[in-house]
Design a protein around this motif. Structure first.
Motif, PDB file in Angstrom:
ATOM      1  N   UNK A   1       0.810  -1.222   0.000  1.00  0.00           N
ATOM      2  CA  UNK A   1       0.000   0.000   0.000  1.00  0.00           C
ATOM      3  C   UNK A   1       0.843   1.272   0.000  1.00  0.00           C
ATOM      4  N   UNK A   2       2.159   1.093   0.135  1.00  0.00           N
ATOM      5  CA  UNK A   2       3.068   2.230   0.015  1.00  0.00           C
ATOM      6  C   UNK A   2       3.230   3.081   1.248  1.00  0.00           C
ATOM      7  N   UNK A   3       2.907   2.543   2.433  1.00  0.00           N
ATOM      8  CA  UNK A   3       3.027   3.351   3.647  1.00  0.00           C
ATOM      9  C   UNK A   3       4.189   2.920   4.546  1.00  0.00           C
ATOM     10  N   UNK A   4       4.893   1.848   4.163  1.00  0.00           N
ATOM     11  CA  UNK A   4       6.046   1.387   4.936  1.00  0.00           C
ATOM     12  C   UNK A   4       7.128   0.833   4.036  1.00  0.00           C
ATOM     13  N   UNK A   5       8.360   0.948   4.515  1.00  0.00           N
ATOM     14  CA  UNK A   5       9.500   0.285   3.900  1.00  0.00           C
ATOM     15  C   UNK A   5       9.635  -1.111   4.518  1.00  0.00           C
TER      16      UNK A   5
END
Length: 172
Positions: free
Chosen positions: A146-150
């Motif tokens: 979802x693109x909110x964490x590495x």
């Protein structure tokens, strides 16, 4: 500092690779649902169920409450002390699929709570340990999709959740 830069560089590489894979689009909708299972409502439901059916003396309920009393403050201190930007703020021309509830990414609170609950429930119901860890892993991976964490946000969330769970069970 060189080590942190190297880790960040690797993290960005892995993140970018995942976001650009062909499977990313197909994973997006599933990831939304998986991520929502780690939002907290499920944990409240489990605690309520334990209270209703086992009462206040439930050892699992005690472990869950102790674990959350430890994990949430540690998570908050780490996240707001280290202040690692989320991918959207750290990478040019990147937009996450969902809007996160807070500004910083390290560690992943969804992953931490999911692995904590999976460990606690798996301790009392050993036959469920592998499916619970699969679910917790899916919650963590969904946060990257979802693109909110590495990826390292997820790894540290995993370590935090399991450690706190084992501590609250008296295992460490």
């Amino acid at each position: 500092m060189k080590l942190l830069y190297s880790i960040h560089k690797y993290d960005v590489f892995m993140f970018t690779w995942l976001i650009n894979t062909r499977a990313h689009t197909a994973l997006t909708q599933t990831s939304r649902y998986l991520s929502k299972t780690g939002d907290g409502s499920l944990y409240l439901l489990i605690a309520g169920f334990l209270f209703c059916y086992e009462g206040i003396e439930s050892p699992l309920l005690h472990a869950v409450l102790l674990a959350f009393l430890i994990e949430r403050p540690v998570y908050f201190i780490l996240k707001n002390g280290l202040k690692r930007n989320r991918p959207e703020a750290a990478l040019q021309n990147f937009h996450s699929i969902i809007t996160p509830s807070d500004q910083f990414s390290f560690p992943s609170g969804h992953t931490s709570a999911a692995f904590m609950m999976a460990t606690l429930l798996g301790y009392y119901f050993p036959a469920l340990l592998i499916p619970l860890y699969c679910w917790a892993t899916a919650v963590g991976c969904s946060r990257v999709v979802l693109g909110v964490h590495f990826p390292t946000d997820i790894l540290v969330g995993l370590l935090l959740g399991i450690s706190v769970a084992l501590f609250s069970l008296g295992q460490i």
